[in-house]
Design a protein around this motif. Structure first.
Motif, PDB file in Angstrom:
ATOM      1  N   ALA A  44       0.709 -10.270   9.414  1.00 30.16           N
ATOM      2  CA  ALA A  44       1.912  -9.473   9.684  1.00 30.16           C
ATOM      3  C   ALA A  44       1.930  -8.237   8.789  1.00 30.16           C
ATOM      4  N   THR A  45       2.292  -7.104   9.385  1.00 28.75           N
ATOM      5  CA  THR A  45       2.315  -5.846   8.660  1.00 28.75           C
ATOM      6  C   THR A  45       3.580  -5.075   9.010  1.00 28.75           C
ATOM      7  N   ALA A  46       4.199  -4.478   7.998  1.00 25.44           N
ATOM      8  CA  ALA A  46       5.380  -3.635   8.196  1.00 25.44           C
ATOM      9  C   ALA A  46       5.146  -2.296   7.516  1.00 25.44           C
ATOM     10  N   VAL A  47       5.846  -1.275   7.994  1.00 31.07           N
ATOM     11  CA  VAL A  47       5.843   0.024   7.337  1.00 31.07           C
ATOM     12  C   VAL A  47       7.280   0.381   6.994  1.00 31.07           C
ATOM     13  N   VAL A  48       7.464   0.977   5.819  1.00 30.31           N
ATOM     14  CA  VAL A  48       8.793   1.377   5.356  1.00 30.31           C
ATOM     15  C   VAL A  48       8.928   2.881   5.528  1.00 30.31           C
ATOM     16  N   ASP A  49       9.802   3.296   6.457  1.00 31.47           N
ATOM     17  CA  ASP A  49      10.065   4.684   6.822  1.00 31.47           C
ATOM     18  C   ASP A  49       8.817   5.331   7.429  1.00 31.47           C
ATOM     19  N   VAL A  50       9.056   6.248   8.365  1.00 33.63           N
ATOM     20  CA  VAL A  50       7.935   6.861   9.095  1.00 33.63           C
ATOM     21  C   VAL A  50       8.195   8.361   9.258  1.00 33.63           C
ATOM     22  N   PRO A  51       7.871   9.168   8.253  1.00 36.48           N
ATOM     23  CA  PRO A  51       8.012  10.615   8.411  1.00 36.48           C
ATOM     24  C   PRO A  51       7.093  11.189   9.479  1.00 36.48           C
ATOM     25  N   GLU A  52       5.887  10.626   9.609  1.00 34.28           N
ATOM     26  CA  GLU A  52       4.946  11.025  10.645  1.00 34.28           C
ATOM     27  C   GLU A  52       4.078   9.822  10.977  1.00 34.28           C
ATOM     28  N   ALA A  53       3.665   9.748  12.237  1.00 32.60           N
ATOM     29  CA  ALA A  53       2.992   8.541  12.710  1.00 32.60           C
ATOM     30  C   ALA A  53       1.495   8.533  12.420  1.00 32.60           C
ATOM     31  N   ALA A  54       0.835   9.693  12.517  1.00 29.82           N
ATOM     32  CA  ALA A  54      -0.628   9.725  12.475  1.00 29.82           C
ATOM     33  C   ALA A  54      -1.212   9.124  11.195  1.00 29.82           C
ATOM     34  N   PRO A  55      -0.710   9.476   9.994  1.00 32.12           N
ATOM     35  CA  PRO A  55      -1.293   8.876   8.794  1.00 32.12           C
ATOM     36  C   PRO A  55      -1.092   7.366   8.726  1.00 32.12           C
ATOM     37  N   VAL A  56       0.019   6.893   9.263  1.00 32.72           N
ATOM     38  CA  VAL A  56       0.260   5.451   9.271  1.00 32.72           C
ATOM     39  C   VAL A  56      -0.735   4.752  10.185  1.00 32.72           C
ATOM     40  N   MET A  57      -0.934   5.309  11.374  1.00 28.77           N
ATOM     41  CA  MET A  57      -1.884   4.702  12.307  1.00 28.77           C
ATOM     42  C   MET A  57      -3.302   4.744  11.752  1.00 28.77           C
ATOM     43  N   ALA A  58      -3.651   5.830  11.063  1.00 26.74           N
ATOM     44  CA  ALA A  58      -4.987   5.922  10.465  1.00 26.74           C
ATOM     45  C   ALA A  58      -5.172   4.869   9.377  1.00 26.74           C
ATOM     46  N   ALA A  59      -4.129   4.664   8.553  1.00 25.60           N
ATOM     47  CA  ALA A  59      -4.220   3.669   7.488  1.00 25.60           C
ATOM     48  C   ALA A  59      -4.318   2.258   8.060  1.00 25.60           C
ATOM     49  N   LEU A  60      -3.585   1.996   9.137  1.00 23.46           N
ATOM     50  CA  LEU A  60      -3.669   0.688   9.789  1.00 23.46           C
ATOM     51  C   LEU A  60      -5.057   0.461  10.368  1.00 23.46           C
ATOM     52  N   VAL A  85       0.856  -1.187   0.000  1.00 25.01           N
ATOM     53  CA  VAL A  85       0.000   0.000   0.000  1.00 25.01           C
ATOM     54  C   VAL A  85       0.887   1.231   0.000  1.00 25.01           C
ATOM     55  N   THR A  86       0.670   2.124  -0.959  1.00 27.47           N
ATOM     56  CA  THR A  86       1.424   3.371  -1.060  1.00 27.47           C
ATOM     57  C   THR A  86       0.666   4.460  -0.313  1.00 27.47           C
ATOM     58  N   LEU A  87       1.338   5.082   0.651  1.00 25.83           N
ATOM     59  CA  LEU A  87       0.678   6.046   1.522  1.00 25.83           C
ATOM     60  C   LEU A  87       1.399   7.393   1.462  1.00 25.83           C
ATOM     61  N   PRO A  88       0.748   8.448   0.927  1.00 26.20           N
ATOM     62  CA  PRO A  88       1.381   9.771   0.904  1.00 26.20           C
ATOM     63  C   PRO A  88       1.383  10.406   2.284  1.00 26.20           C
ATOM     64  N   VAL A  89       2.502  11.045   2.633  1.00 23.22           N
ATOM     65  CA  VAL A  89       2.631  11.743   3.913  1.00 23.22           C
ATOM     66  C   VAL A  89       3.423  13.026   3.681  1.00 23.22           C
ATOM     67  N   LEU A  90       3.399  13.914   4.673  1.00 23.05           N
ATOM     68  CA  LEU A  90       4.059  15.215   4.561  1.00 23.05           C
ATOM     69  C   LEU A  90       3.665  15.879   3.237  1.00 23.05           C
ATOM     70  N   LYS A  91       4.594  16.606   2.626  1.00 27.72           N
ATOM     71  CA  LYS A  91       4.301  17.324   1.382  1.00 27.72           C
ATOM     72  C   LYS A  91       4.416  16.410   0.173  1.00 27.72           C
ATOM     73  N   ASP A  92       5.522  15.651   0.097  1.00 31.71           N
ATOM     74  CA  ASP A  92       5.766  14.834  -1.092  1.00 31.71           C
ATOM     75  C   ASP A  92       6.476  13.531  -0.767  1.00 31.71           C
ATOM     76  N   ASN A  93       6.347  13.060   0.474  1.00 32.78           N
ATOM     77  CA  ASN A  93       6.929  11.779   0.868  1.00 32.78           C
ATOM     78  C   ASN A  93       5.927  10.645   0.670  1.00 32.78           C
ATOM     79  N   TYR A  94       6.470   9.438   0.592  1.00 32.75           N
ATOM     80  CA  TYR A  94       5.644   8.233   0.616  1.00 32.75           C
ATOM     81  C   TYR A  94       6.207   7.261   1.635  1.00 32.75           C
ATOM     82  N   VAL A  95       5.296   6.556   2.302  1.00 32.55           N
ATOM     83  CA  VAL A  95       5.672   5.357   3.035  1.00 32.55           C
ATOM     84  C   VAL A  95       4.903   4.199   2.419  1.00 32.55           C
ATOM     85  N   TYR A  96       5.339   3.005   2.733  1.00 39.69           N
ATOM     86  CA  TYR A  96       4.708   1.803   2.188  1.00 39.69           C
ATOM     87  C   TYR A  96       4.321   0.877   3.324  1.00 39.69           C
ATOM     88  N   LEU A  97       3.098   0.417   3.280  1.00 43.19           N
ATOM     89  CA  LEU A  97       2.664  -0.654   4.167  1.00 43.19           C
ATOM     90  C   LEU A  97       2.796  -1.973   3.421  1.00 43.19           C
TER      91      LEU A  97
END
Length: 255
Positions: free
Chosen positions: A26-42, A6-18
């Motif tokens: 089992a779930t992993a996240v790749v890089d964490v510029p900010e926590a809130a969007p990741v927790m919301a997606a989970l 799952v491609t998740l946009p964060v900050l202005k132009d960053n992406y993290v991946y679930l």
């Protein structure tokens, strides 16, 4: 089965991946510029985070790690060589190591250049590479710490992966990268076609990553520095591949 990505946009132009294994949960996240969007997606998907996978130390890739780890108890994986400037690691890895991500073996690659100590992860069963700010869509990371020779060596490792590898990179820079690429290879038909597709995706508000390695090999000037036509277009027919890469990087820095 391959992991779901799952491609998740964060900050202005960053992406993290679930990354998610539907069989085990089992779930992993790749890089964490900010926590809130990741927790919301989970929460939206009903997934429980088990791992945080880091590529390099820059704040826009790690500043949300401590908050996310505190909320989820996820284990943090990152580069041993970079451990002194990463959040606390539960698993410190180096090139040649194999680490389990969502139960799948992932090969660790040293891809220093953007930073010294930057790593990437290749998951051969899923057919994905987690490249952070090393190999990017139509580009590569600026050389803040490493040398051109170092980055060319890193990109060459990634270029040698299977051509159908999904490249999960960290930023939405593709349109600007394509504009620059056209100054290096204005007659590259594959590049012109890709630029059109990228523009359409951005107009529609869609991400342009992840990309596919075969697409990068056909259009990304930073992977094409060894090609005679690229060397000729730069007036560097007799130069080494690394020298040509360095010139392309210098031009991009001034673009």
């Amino acid at each position: 089965m391959p992991l779901e990505i799952v491609t998740l946009p964060v900050l202005k132009d960053n992406y993290v991946y679930l990354l998610h294994d539907a069989q085990t949960g089992a779930t992993a996240v790749v890089d964490v510029p900010e926590a809130a969007p990741v927790m919301a997606a989970l929460d939206q998907r009903g997934w429980n985070l088990s791992q945080i996978v880091l590529t390099h130390h820059h704040w826009d890739h790690v500043q949300g790690v401590d908050e996310l780890k505190a909320a989820t108890g996820a284990q943090v994986i990152g580069a041993k060589a970079d451990a002194h400037r990463l959040p606390d690691l539960d698993s410190a890895v180096s090139e040649g190591d194999t680490v389990s991500i969502c139960g799948e073996p992932a090969q660790v690659l040293d891809v220093s250049g953007h930073t010294v100590g930057h790593i990437a992860y290749h998951l051969p069963e899923t057919g994905a590479a987690l490249t952070g700010d090393s190999l990017m869509a139509l580009g590569c990371g600026r050389l803040f710490e490493g040398t051109p020779d170092m980055m060319w060596n890193s990109l060459s490792k990634l270029a040698a992966l299977p051509a159908d590898t999904i490249v999960c990179s960290g930023h939405e820079y593709t349109q600007a990268n394509g504009n620059f690429a056209a100054t290096i290879e204005p007659d590259n038909a594959a590049l012109m076609s890709r630029r059109e597709a990228v523009s359409a995706a951005r107009v529609a508000g869609q991400p342009t990553v992840p990309s596919v390695l075969s697409e990068e090999l056909a259009t990304n000037p930073f992977l094409r520095a060894s090609l005679p036509q690229v060397k000729a277009s730069l007036g560097m027919a007799d130069s080494s591949d690394a020298e040509v890469f360095a010139e392309i990087r210098r031009r991009k820095d001034r673009f």
